[in-house]
Enzyme design. Sequence first.
Site, PDB file in Angstrom:
ATOM      1  N   HIS A 237     -11.314   7.864   0.113  1.00 32.02           N
ATOM      2  CA  HIS A 237     -10.338   8.406   1.067  1.00 32.02           C
ATOM      3  C   HIS A 237      -9.197   9.116   0.351  1.00 32.02           C
ATOM      4  CE1 HIS A 237      -8.608   4.636  -0.218  1.00 32.02           C
ATOM      5  NE2 HIS A 237      -7.478   4.905   0.396  1.00 32.02           N
TER       6      HIS A 237
ATOM      7  N   HIS B 223      -7.371  -6.723   1.141  1.00 30.89           N
ATOM      8  CA  HIS B 223      -6.269  -5.780   0.858  1.00 30.89           C
ATOM      9  C   HIS B 223      -5.010  -6.054   1.663  1.00 30.89           C
ATOM     10  CE1 HIS B 223      -4.211  -2.036   0.016  1.00 30.89           C
ATOM     11  NE2 HIS B 223      -4.282  -1.645   1.281  1.00 30.89           N
TER      12      HIS B 223
ATOM     13  N   TYR C 148      -1.155  11.730   1.914  1.00 29.44           N
ATOM     14  CA  TYR C 148      -2.095  11.642   0.779  1.00 29.44           C
ATOM     15  C   TYR C 148      -2.105  12.933  -0.043  1.00 29.44           C
ATOM     16  CZ  TYR C 148      -3.929   7.086   2.027  1.00 29.44           C
ATOM     17  OH  TYR C 148      -4.052   5.735   2.253  1.00 29.44           O
TER      18      TYR C 148
ATOM     19  N   ASP D 150       0.835  -1.189   0.000  1.00 29.27           N
ATOM     20  CA  ASP D 150       0.000   0.000   0.000  1.00 29.27           C
ATOM     21  C   ASP D 150       0.883   1.256   0.000  1.00 29.27           C
ATOM     22  OD1 ASP D 150      -2.947   0.954   0.480  1.00 29.27           O
ATOM     23  OD2 ASP D 150      -1.816   1.973   2.057  1.00 29.27           O
ATOM     24  N   ARG D 151       0.771   2.151   0.981  1.00 25.22           N
ATOM     25  CA  ARG D 151       1.593   3.368   1.002  1.00 25.22           C
ATOM     26  C   ARG D 151       3.081   3.031   1.014  1.00 25.22           C
ATOM     27  NH1 ARG D 151      -1.583   6.676  -0.951  1.00 25.22           N
ATOM     28  NH2 ARG D 151      -0.329   8.432  -0.200  1.00 25.22           N
TER      29      ARG D 151
END
Length: 293
Positions: free
Chosen positions: A149, A272, A211, A104-105
Amino acid sequence: MIPGLVERMVPVDGASVHVVHGGAGHPVLLLHGFPQTHIAWRHVATSLADDFHVVCADLPGYGASSPSPGNDDPAAYAKRATAATMVAVMRELGHERFSVVGHDRGALVAFRAALDHPDVIEHLAVLDVIPTADNWAALHGAGGVFAFHLYLLAQPSDLPERMITADPDAFFGHFLDTWTGVPGAIPADIRAAYLAAAGTPRSIHAICQDYRASAFVDAGHDQADRDAGRTLTMPVLAMWQDPGDLVLPFDPRQVWASWAPDLRTRVLPCGHFLPEERPAEVTAAIRDLLAGR
């Protein structure tokens, strides 16, 4: 919370990065995603530490790591800046060259580290993400509902911080609950640890800045590299969840193939959070990557 690994705060350019590390052999950096901390790798790291020197880091502002210097500027959270920080952390731990695995990030940071530091990164694995520029280009129509998000957290005002602070457990818990496809993969004590780490005003702001950087900085970096024809020079592993009946607005294999000439892929039956939902399969795939298979 990862048995056998030693905790350390690593000072880098005016910040402190929290890591746990241990094992012996080729160094492997593991980077977590949203809204988690390094303990997302607890199963994978314990296994890999039998044969590798494993380093699990909290991203800047997440977990026990301090916010990035220049905390009020989203550019301080650009994946290019965070990647440079992680390279410095590994150098401080004695590793001039290493492999990096991100979810993910953390996978976006790993991707940027591999593009910007090809002489340092020997292998790259990315889990359940595509590069930022590709992701923004793919989002349209109803598909944006599932990625709301991305738009909310990137708002340039303090609106998301104010909204999330009203009930951080409900906000972050929504993703931990709805993105998990394997019951029990994130037990109550781990879920509580994630919520406690993410729910502080400091962490909420850092997450929003992360983000914002993706919306206003990272996408430009990706596009500039694409326009210049830059690709990943090391072996790359891309893994993602089986979408089932959901029709994705992009083909992950095709996206990653455009960046990685030396690519292998895995699709896993889960949600996820691959490292927690399918740790054995994730570990096996990482071992295959590092072994050149």
